[in-house]
Design a protein around this motif. Structure first.
Motif, PDB file in Angstrom:
ATOM      1  N   GLY A  17      36.463  35.620  31.490  1.00 39.38           N
ATOM      2  CA  GLY A  17      37.711  35.938  32.488  1.00 39.38           C
ATOM      3  C   GLY A  17      38.351  37.580  31.908  1.00 39.38           C
ATOM      4  N   GLU A  18      39.117  38.009  33.002  1.00 37.10           N
ATOM      5  CA  GLU A  18      39.715  39.273  32.930  1.00 37.10           C
ATOM      6  C   GLU A  18      40.984  39.354  32.343  1.00 37.10           C
ATOM      7  OE1 GLU A  18      39.117  39.649  36.941  1.00 37.10           O
ATOM      8  OE2 GLU A  18      37.670  41.176  36.797  1.00 37.10           O
ATOM      9  N   GLY A  47      43.572  40.059  34.986  1.00 38.84           N
ATOM     10  CA  GLY A  47      42.936  39.234  36.097  1.00 38.84           C
ATOM     11  C   GLY A  47      43.822  38.005  36.923  1.00 38.84           C
ATOM     12  N   HIS A  58      34.686  40.268  43.484  1.00 44.72           N
ATOM     13  CA  HIS A  58      36.126  40.059  43.936  1.00 44.72           C
ATOM     14  C   HIS A  58      36.785  41.195  44.496  1.00 44.72           C
ATOM     15  CE1 HIS A  58      35.733  37.501  39.834  1.00 44.72           C
ATOM     16  NE2 HIS A  58      35.336  36.655  40.854  1.00 44.72           N
ATOM     17  N   ILE A 118      39.264  34.737  41.193  1.00 44.25           N
ATOM     18  CA  ILE A 118      39.544  35.609  39.976  1.00 44.25           C
ATOM     19  C   ILE A 118      40.171  34.787  39.187  1.00 44.25           C
ATOM     20  CG2 ILE A 118      41.337  37.466  39.469  1.00 44.25           C
ATOM     21  CD1 ILE A 118      40.588  38.850  42.085  1.00 44.25           C
ATOM     22  N   THR A 136      38.889  33.444  35.374  1.00 51.81           N
ATOM     23  CA  THR A 136      39.800  34.080  34.311  1.00 51.81           C
ATOM     24  C   THR A 136      40.620  32.887  33.181  1.00 51.81           C
ATOM     25  OG1 THR A 136      40.816  35.961  35.633  1.00 51.81           O
ATOM     26  CG2 THR A 136      42.180  35.402  33.810  1.00 51.81           C
ATOM     27  N   THR A 167      42.960  48.029  39.074  1.00 53.82           N
ATOM     28  CA  THR A 167      42.275  46.929  38.094  1.00 53.82           C
ATOM     29  C   THR A 167      40.878  47.356  37.979  1.00 53.82           C
ATOM     30  OG1 THR A 167      44.010  45.364  39.188  1.00 53.82           O
ATOM     31  CG2 THR A 167      41.916  44.587  37.836  1.00 53.82           C
ATOM     32  N   ARG A 205      39.024  48.355  34.371  1.00 49.93           N
ATOM     33  CA  ARG A 205      37.640  47.812  33.727  1.00 49.93           C
ATOM     34  C   ARG A 205      36.803  48.642  33.444  1.00 49.93           C
ATOM     35  NH1 ARG A 205      36.058  43.497  37.929  1.00 49.93           N
ATOM     36  NH2 ARG A 205      34.396  42.889  36.285  1.00 49.93           N
TER      37      ARG A 205
END
Length: 421
Positions: A237-238, A242, A305, A355, A359, A417, A421
Motif C-alpha cells: 500500500g501507499e 494512499g 488507480h 486504492i 493500502t 500524489t 510517489r
C-alpha cells in the motif's frame, strides 16, 4: 536457493474456490439491494416536496438517508471487523428494510417528521450496498482487486435499473393497498433489502474477511518458520497518502453525484415530466453508475488507480456542463447528462476503493473501510441538503455547473500524489 510461496494448511478452504462462491452470493444479494436503494433516489425528494409544499427542503431526504448511511457505515464496518462480513452486511440490510417500512408508515400518516426519521434509518441499506464491494476484494489477489470490486458493483445494475422503472406500477399497487402513490417504491425496497439480508445469512459461507485473515496468518506462520520463503502478500500500500487520496476521490465524486442527481427529478417535475420519465432518467443514471464496473475494474488493474481517478473528474465536469445546458423539456439530454454523472462516479468509486484496499492491512481493513465510507456518506449528505437550497436560491443549471467545476479538484490531488510517489 529458490524461493517458494508459503503453503496454506489443507484444513483451510481454498481461497480461489471460496472467492468464486462468495462473488456469486454477493452478486445475488446486490441485485436485490440495488432495487432497494433506488426508491429513495427516485421518490424521496418528491415525497418531501409533496408533504412540505416547498422545493427548498426537497434535498433533505437525500441528506438524511446519506447521513443515516454514515452511521451505518461505522456500525457495519465495526461488526465486520469483529465478526466478519456476513453479520455486518446482513445487519445493515435488515436496518434498511425497517427504514423502508417507516417511510411507508409516514406517508400513510402524512407525517414529515416520521418520514425524515425513517429515511435516516433507510440509509443503512445504501451504506451496506456500498460496503459489500469490499467483501468482494477480501480474497482477491492484488492484481485483480479492482475487477473483484467491479463484479460486485455491476450486480447492483439489474435491481438499480429495474427499481426506478417500477415507480408507476408500484404506485398503483400502493394505492390499492391504501398507501400513497409515491410510497409504492418503498414497499419494493423493504422486501428487497430483507431478501438481500436473507441471502447473505444463508449462503455467504465461508466469510470472506475471516477466511482472508486465516489464510494470511497461515502464510505468516509458514514464512516465520521458513525465512527463505516469500509470503507473496506483503503490504504494498501507499500508506497514509494512499488512504487520503482514495478517500478524497470517493468523497468528491459522491458529493457531486448526489447533489446533481437529487435535484434532477425535482427539475423534471417542475418542467412537467411524469414520475415515469423521472424514473427512466434515474434508472439510466444508476445503470451508468454500476454497469461499466467490469470495464472500469479492468482499466484500474491495467493502467493504475491514478489515471482512472483523473478520468472521473473530467467525466463529472462533462456531466455538469451537459446537465446545465440541457433543455428542461428534453428527457434525452437529461438522461445523457445523468449517464455521464453515473459513469464519473463509477470511475471514482472503483479507483478509490482499489486504492484503499491496497493500502490498508487485513488487521484493520474493515474498520478503516467503514470510516472511509462515513466520509463518503457525509459528503453525500452535504450534497443532498445543499442541492435543494442552492436550486431554490439560484437554479438547477447553476447547481450542475458548480458540481462539475468542483470535480476538477481531483486533478491536482492525483497529480500531487503521483509526483510524490
Amino acid at each position: 536457493m529458490t524461493s517458494t510461496a508459503p503453503a496454506v494448511p489443507a484444513s483451510i478452504p481454498d481461497a480461489a474456490q471460496a472467492q468464486r462462491r462468495i462473488l456469486r452470493v454477493l452478486v445475488a444479494s446486490q441485485i436485490l439491494s440495488g432495487a432497494g436503494l433506488a426508491a429513495g433516489v427516485t421518490v424521496g425528494a418528491l415525497l418531501a416536496q409533496d408533504m412540505l409544499g416547498t422545493t427548498s427542503l426537497a434535498g433533505l431526504p437525500s441528506a438524511l438517508f446519506t447521513a443515516g448511511s454514515a452511521l451505518a457505515a461505522i456500525t457495519v464496518g465495526r461488526i465486520s471487523q469483529a465478526r466478519g462480513r456476513r453479520p455486518g452486511l446482513a445487519t445493515g440490510y435488515l436496518t434498511g428494510a425497517i427504514g423502508s417500512a417507516g417511510v411507508i408508515t409516514a406517508a400513510v400518516l402524512n407525517n414529515p417528521v416520521l418520514l425524515f426519521i425513517a429515511l435516516f434509518v433507510y440509509g443503512a441499506g445504501t451504506a451496506t450496498n456500498l460496503q459489500a464491494r469490499y467483501a468482494g476484494a477480501d480474497l482477491a489477489p492484488p492484481g485483480h482487486r479492482a475487477r473483484a470490486v467491479s463484479t460486485v458493483l455491476v450486480a447492483t445494475t439489474l435491481g438499480g435499473v429495474a427499481g426506478p422503472n417500477l415507480a408507476a406500477p408500484a404506485g398503483t399497487l400502493a394505492e390499492h393497498l391504501g398507501i400513497p402513490h409515491l410510497a409504492g417504491l418503498f414497499v419494493i425496497s423493504g422486501a428487497a433489502y430483507a431478501l438481500a439480508a436473507l441471502v447473505l445469512v444463508i449462503w455467504l459461507r465461508p466469510d470472506p474477511l475471516l477466511l482472508a485473515r486465516t489464510v494470511a496468518q497461515a502464510k505468516e506462520a509458514d514464512a516465520a518458520a521458513n525465512p527463505a520463503t516469500d509470503s507473496g502478500d506483503a503490504d504494498t500500500g501507499e500508506g497514509r497518502t494512499g488512504v487520503v487520496l482514495g478517500a478524497l476521490v470517493m468523497i468528491l465524486t459522491q458529493l457531486v453525484m448526489v447533489a446533481i442527481m437529487t435535484m434532477t427529478p425535482v427539475h423534471m417535475h417542475d418542467h412537467g415530466h411524469s414520475t415515469a420519465a423521472s424514473g427512466l432518467v434515474i434508472g439510466i443514471h444508476i445503470g451508468a453508475m454500476y454497469l461499466p464496473s467490469p470495464l472500469t475494474g479492468w482499466l484500474v488493474d491495467r493502467y493504475g488507480h491514478m489515471k482512472i481517478a483523473a478520468a472521473s473528474g473530467i467525466t463529472l465536469l462533462a456531466a455538469g456542463i451537459l446537465a446545465a445546458t440541457a433543455p428542461g423539456d428534453s428527457v434525452a439530454f437529461l438522461a445523457l447528462a445523468l449517464a455521464l454523472l453515473g459513469l464519473g462516479w463509477n470511475f471514482g468509486l472503483v479507483s478509490g476503493t482499489a486504492i484503499i484496499t491496497d493500502t490498508v492491512p487485513l488487521a484493520t481493513r474493515a474498520k478503516t473501510q467503514g470510516l472511509v465510507d462515513v466520509s463518503i456518506a457525509i459528503a453525500g449528505a452535504t450534497g443532498g441538503i445543499t442541492s435543494g437550497i442552492m436550486v431554490a436560491a439560484t437554479s438547477y443549471p447553476a447547481l450542475a455547473l458548480t458540481g462539475g467545476a468542483l470535480s476538477l479538484a481531483l486533478l491536482p490531488a492525483v497529480a500531487a500524489t503521483a509526483y510524490r510517489r
